[in-house]
Design a protein around this motif. Structure first.
Motif, PDB file in Angstrom:
ATOM      1  N   VAL A  11       0.828  -1.200   0.000  1.00 23.20           N
ATOM      2  CA  VAL A  11       0.000   0.000   0.000  1.00 23.20           C
ATOM      3  C   VAL A  11       0.859   1.245   0.000  1.00 23.20           C
ATOM      4  CG1 VAL A  11      -1.698   1.311   1.318  1.00 23.20           C
ATOM      5  CG2 VAL A  11      -1.961  -1.151   1.055  1.00 23.20           C
ATOM      6  N   VAL A  12       1.898   1.277   0.872  1.00 19.86           N
ATOM      7  CA  VAL A  12       2.780   2.446   0.949  1.00 19.86           C
ATOM      8  C   VAL A  12       3.501   2.662  -0.382  1.00 19.86           C
ATOM      9  CG1 VAL A  12       4.828   3.392   2.082  1.00 19.86           C
ATOM     10  CG2 VAL A  12       3.059   2.267   3.439  1.00 19.86           C
ATOM     11  N   ALA A  13       3.962   1.560  -1.022  1.00 20.89           N
ATOM     12  CA  ALA A  13       4.700   1.695  -2.271  1.00 20.89           C
ATOM     13  C   ALA A  13       3.810   2.121  -3.431  1.00 20.89           C
ATOM     14  CB  ALA A  13       5.385   0.375  -2.606  1.00 20.89           C
ATOM     15  N   ALA A  14       2.532   1.706  -3.403  1.00 17.91           N
ATOM     16  CA  ALA A  14       1.646   2.004  -4.518  1.00 17.91           C
ATOM     17  C   ALA A  14       1.027   3.389  -4.423  1.00 17.91           C
ATOM     18  CB  ALA A  14       0.533   0.953  -4.604  1.00 17.91           C
ATOM     19  N   CYS A  15       0.955   3.971  -3.221  1.00 21.28           N
ATOM     20  CA  CYS A  15       0.292   5.265  -3.057  1.00 21.28           C
ATOM     21  C   CYS A  15       1.219   6.387  -3.527  1.00 21.28           C
ATOM     22  CB  CYS A  15      -0.104   5.470  -1.598  1.00 21.28           C
ATOM     23  SG  CYS A  15      -1.023   6.995  -1.331  1.00 21.28           S
ATOM     24  N   PRO A  16       0.816   7.190  -4.492  1.00 19.23           N
ATOM     25  CA  PRO A  16       1.691   8.255  -4.987  1.00 19.23           C
ATOM     26  C   PRO A  16       1.759   9.464  -4.066  1.00 19.23           C
ATOM     27  CG  PRO A  16      -0.390   8.293  -6.161  1.00 19.23           C
ATOM     28  CD  PRO A  16      -0.436   7.100  -5.268  1.00 19.23           C
ATOM     29  N   GLY A  17       0.840   9.596  -3.117  1.00 19.63           N
ATOM     30  CA  GLY A  17       0.836  10.747  -2.211  1.00 19.63           C
ATOM     31  C   GLY A  17       0.795  10.321  -0.757  1.00 19.63           C
ATOM     32  N   LYS A  18       0.331  11.252   0.094  1.00 15.94           N
ATOM     33  CA  LYS A  18       0.293  10.984   1.533  1.00 15.94           C
ATOM     34  C   LYS A  18      -1.109  10.729   2.038  1.00 15.94           C
ATOM     35  CE  LYS A  18       4.700  11.522   2.172  1.00 15.94           C
ATOM     36  NZ  LYS A  18       5.547  10.374   2.557  1.00 15.94           N
ATOM     37  N   ARG A  19      -2.120  11.079   1.261  1.00 12.56           N
ATOM     38  CA  ARG A  19      -3.498  10.910   1.716  1.00 12.56           C
ATOM     39  C   ARG A  19      -4.149   9.812   0.871  1.00 12.56           C
ATOM     40  NH1 ARG A  19      -2.645  16.480   1.895  1.00 12.56           N
ATOM     41  NH2 ARG A  19      -2.930  17.390   3.985  1.00 12.56           N
ATOM     42  N   LEU A  20      -4.568   8.760   1.556  1.00  8.67           N
ATOM     43  CA  LEU A  20      -5.117   7.567   0.884  1.00  8.67           C
ATOM     44  C   LEU A  20      -6.571   7.401   1.277  1.00  8.67           C
ATOM     45  CD1 LEU A  20      -4.584   5.026  -0.869  1.00  8.67           C
ATOM     46  CD2 LEU A  20      -4.046   3.821   1.256  1.00  8.67           C
ATOM     47  N   LEU A  21      -7.439   7.344   0.265  1.00  5.45           N
ATOM     48  CA  LEU A  21      -8.870   7.144   0.480  1.00  5.45           C
ATOM     49  C   LEU A  21      -9.206   5.671   0.300  1.00  5.45           C
ATOM     50  CD1 LEU A  21     -11.744   8.298   0.900  1.00  5.45           C
ATOM     51  CD2 LEU A  21     -11.874   8.587  -1.585  1.00  5.45           C
ATOM     52  N   GLY A  66     -13.653   8.570   4.075  1.00  2.00           N
ATOM     53  CA  GLY A  66     -14.776   9.081   3.317  1.00  2.00           C
ATOM     54  C   GLY A  66     -15.893   9.625   4.155  1.00  2.00           C
ATOM     55  N   SER A  67     -15.750   9.606   5.489  1.00  2.00           N
ATOM     56  CA  SER A  67     -16.811  10.137   6.344  1.00  2.00           C
ATOM     57  C   SER A  67     -16.846  11.653   6.326  1.00  2.00           C
ATOM     58  CB  SER A  67     -16.628   9.616   7.778  1.00  2.00           C
ATOM     59  OG  SER A  67     -15.358  10.026   8.291  1.00  2.00           O
ATOM     60  N   ASP A  68     -15.719  12.259   6.055  1.00  2.00           N
ATOM     61  CA  ASP A  68     -15.658  13.711   5.965  1.00  2.00           C
ATOM     62  C   ASP A  68     -15.957  14.123   4.526  1.00  2.00           C
ATOM     63  OD1 ASP A  68     -15.029  16.422   5.966  1.00  2.00           O
ATOM     64  OD2 ASP A  68     -13.415  16.164   7.438  1.00  2.00           O
ATOM     65  N   ALA A  69     -16.738  15.185   4.364  1.00  2.00           N
ATOM     66  CA  ALA A  69     -17.084  15.650   3.026  1.00  2.00           C
ATOM     67  C   ALA A  69     -15.872  16.109   2.251  1.00  2.00           C
ATOM     68  CB  ALA A  69     -18.107  16.792   3.111  1.00  2.00           C
ATOM     69  N   ARG A  70     -14.768  16.441   2.978  1.00  2.00           N
ATOM     70  CA  ARG A  70     -13.578  16.913   2.288  1.00  2.00           C
ATOM     71  C   ARG A  70     -12.627  15.776   1.904  1.00  2.00           C
ATOM     72  NH1 ARG A  70     -11.326  20.840   6.749  1.00  2.00           N
ATOM     73  NH2 ARG A  70     -11.886  18.975   7.945  1.00  2.00           N
ATOM     74  N   ASP A  71     -12.926  14.556   2.284  1.00  2.00           N
ATOM     75  CA  ASP A  71     -11.996  13.443   2.041  1.00  2.00           C
ATOM     76  C   ASP A  71     -11.751  13.223   0.549  1.00  2.00           C
ATOM     77  OD1 ASP A  71     -11.761  13.133   4.702  1.00  2.00           O
ATOM     78  OD2 ASP A  71     -12.927  11.269   4.849  1.00  2.00           O
ATOM     79  N   LEU A  72     -12.811  13.259  -0.246  1.00  2.00           N
ATOM     80  CA  LEU A  72     -12.654  13.016  -1.672  1.00  2.00           C
ATOM     81  C   LEU A  72     -11.830  14.100  -2.341  1.00  2.00           C
ATOM     82  CD1 LEU A  72     -13.396  11.139  -4.012  1.00  2.00           C
ATOM     83  CD2 LEU A  72     -15.473  12.475  -4.362  1.00  2.00           C
ATOM     84  N   ALA A  73     -11.969  15.318  -1.856  1.00  2.00           N
ATOM     85  CA  ALA A  73     -11.213  16.413  -2.445  1.00  2.00           C
ATOM     86  C   ALA A  73      -9.750  16.382  -2.025  1.00  2.00           C
ATOM     87  CB  ALA A  73     -11.843  17.749  -2.060  1.00  2.00           C
ATOM     88  N   ARG A  74      -9.466  15.908  -0.801  1.00  2.00           N
ATOM     89  CA  ARG A  74      -8.091  15.903  -0.304  1.00  2.00           C
ATOM     90  C   ARG A  74      -7.318  14.658  -0.713  1.00  2.00           C
ATOM     91  NH1 ARG A  74      -7.950  16.159   5.761  1.00  2.00           N
ATOM     92  NH2 ARG A  74      -9.725  14.766   5.541  1.00  2.00           N
ATOM     93  N   ALA A  75      -8.017  13.607  -1.086  1.00  2.00           N
ATOM     94  CA  ALA A  75      -7.340  12.330  -1.355  1.00  2.00           C
ATOM     95  C   ALA A  75      -6.411  12.462  -2.557  1.00  2.00           C
ATOM     96  CB  ALA A  75      -8.369  11.229  -1.595  1.00  2.00           C
TER      97      ALA A  75
END
Length: 432
Positions: A294-304, A333-342
């Protein structure tokens, strides 16, 4: 992603869809055996006829090294199967309508094999012999008819020549000797005499022609065993038809069925990489490998984390610890901003409950918001719950877990940086 065209891909497809494949093969074999039992037996008898020249003009072949017989036996084979010969055979059988005959010509031979297939061995033998006799009678009758016609032509010409000769003789009596007319009449008389003698010889030769249509070399005898149905033929045909139908059904089922049942189906039908398969037994160290993937595949720091379907339930068994601390902010995904920050998304797919179409729709929804999918975690009917092995500092929130929706939550506030350093909790039995 559709299957390839190599042999390995085809064999893998048949292994995946073995049930319709095997079912069609078994059904084909059973249907062939049932048809074998229901088909009444038939018997085939064969009579061998040696065909000879009849002495009158008939279709001939050019004799070569390959074709050593002058007679055109292909034509004779068609004659033996004709309606005229069948009518003669019916008269030989006493009015009984015979079955159609099959005639085979061995290469470089003057022999016809006349075979008849009937419901009984005695009937097949009798009809084969009747066809052979009828063919020879038809050939003899045709030869005699042609010979009679030739004799009639010769006789007519002979009579005409003799009539002309009589007229010339009467003219010679009236004409004076030594005149040109007398000389011409004598020459014409000489010519007519030669023609009359030639026609007489030809007529006598036609009257002495011996008509030999042929002879029967081997008379048909009642066969001991039926020629049809044949077990190898029926069973082989049934199994081959079952193989073709099973292959077609397996390919059609594989093309139409988009449900994801295994981790291999996820990669094959969606093209997304499977970072972990938690649908079966989890050996020691599998969670550490999953965390690393998971860590290697994620291109950023915030994972949804997105669960498919959304009603995946946590496992009822004891929670298994996550062996490493993830340097990620995991959004549930419980926060409305999660999709925008992911910055990336991880799909948790419930095997057997989701289709590739559902996964493709989820990928498209995330793509519309600029969130790439880092990979997929395959799960069974329930999503395992994870708790951290390392406790964070007291002023931070604890690491989250995969909740009922299947989303892993570290519990970090949106603006909190990932936790990089942790202290070990004291375990029972360990020295302080």
């Amino acid at each position: 992603m559709s299957s390839g065209t190599g042999l390995d891909e085809h064999l893998a497809l048949l292994r995946r869809r073995w049930l319709p494949f095997v079912g069609c093969v078994v059904f084909g074999g059973v249907a062939a055996l049932a048809l074998l039992l229901l088909t009444p037996p038939v018997y085939t008898a064969t009579t061998q006829v040696h065909v000879l020249p009849v002495g009158v003009p008939e279709p001939l072949n050019q004799v070569t090294n390959r074709q050593r017989e002058a007679l055109n036996l292909d034509t004779e084979a068609q004659v033996a199967q004709s309606a005229a010969v069948a009518a003669r055979a019916a008269r030989v059988l006493g009015g009984e309508e015979p079955e159609p005959a099959e005639v085979f010509v061995p290469p470089n031979s003057g022999v016809l094999w006349i075979s008849v297939t009937a419901g009984g061995p005695d009937s097949a033998a009798a009809q084969s012999r009747a066809y052979a006799e009828a063919y020879l009678d038809h050939r003899r009758a045709g030869a005699l008819s042609a010979l009679t016609a030739q004799q009639q032509v010769m006789l007519t010409k002979y009579k005409q020549v003799n009539a002309a000769l009589d007229q010339v003789v009467r003219e010679l009596v009236r004409l004076p000797r030594g005149t040109p007319e007398h000389t011409l009449a004598q020459q014409r008389q000489s010519v007519l005499n030669r023609q009359s003698a030639s026609l007489a010889l030809k007529y006598d030769a036609l009257r002495t022609v011996a008509v030999t249509p042929g002879s029967i070399l081997s008379r048909a005898t009642p066969p001991d065993a039926p020629s049809s149905p044949s077990l190898p033929l029926y069973l082989g045909t049934g199994l081959m038809a079952g193989l073709l139908a099973g292959s077609t059904a397996a390919y059609a089922r594989d093309r139409l069925d988009r449900r994801l049942r295994t981790a291999a189906d996820v990669e094959r039908l969606t093209g997304l990489p499977v970072l972990g398969d938690l649908s079966g037994p989890r050996p020691h160290g599998v969670l550490a490998e999953l965390a690393g993937e998971v860590v290697a595949a994620c291109p950023g720091k915030r994972l949804l984390i997105r669960a498919l379907p959304h009603d995946l339930q946590p496992a009822r068994r004891r929670a298994e610890p996550l062996p490493v601390s993830l340097p990620l902010v995991v959004l549930d995904g419980s926060d409305a901003r999660d999709l925008a920050r992911a910055e990336a998304a991880l799909l948790v797919v419930g095997l057997g409950r989701v289709t590739s179409t559902d996964v493709a729709a989820a990928v498209r929804r995330l793509a519309r918001h600029g969130v790439p999918v880092a990979g997929v975690v395959a799960a069974a009917e329930a999503v395992p719950t994870f708790v951290p092995l390392l406790e964070p500092h007291p002023h931070h929130h604890t690491l989250g877990k995969l909740v009922a929706s299947g989303e892993l939550d570290l519990g970090l506030p949106p603006d909190t940086t990932p936790i990089q350093h942790f202290h070990h909790p004291q375990r029972p039995g360990m020295p302080t």
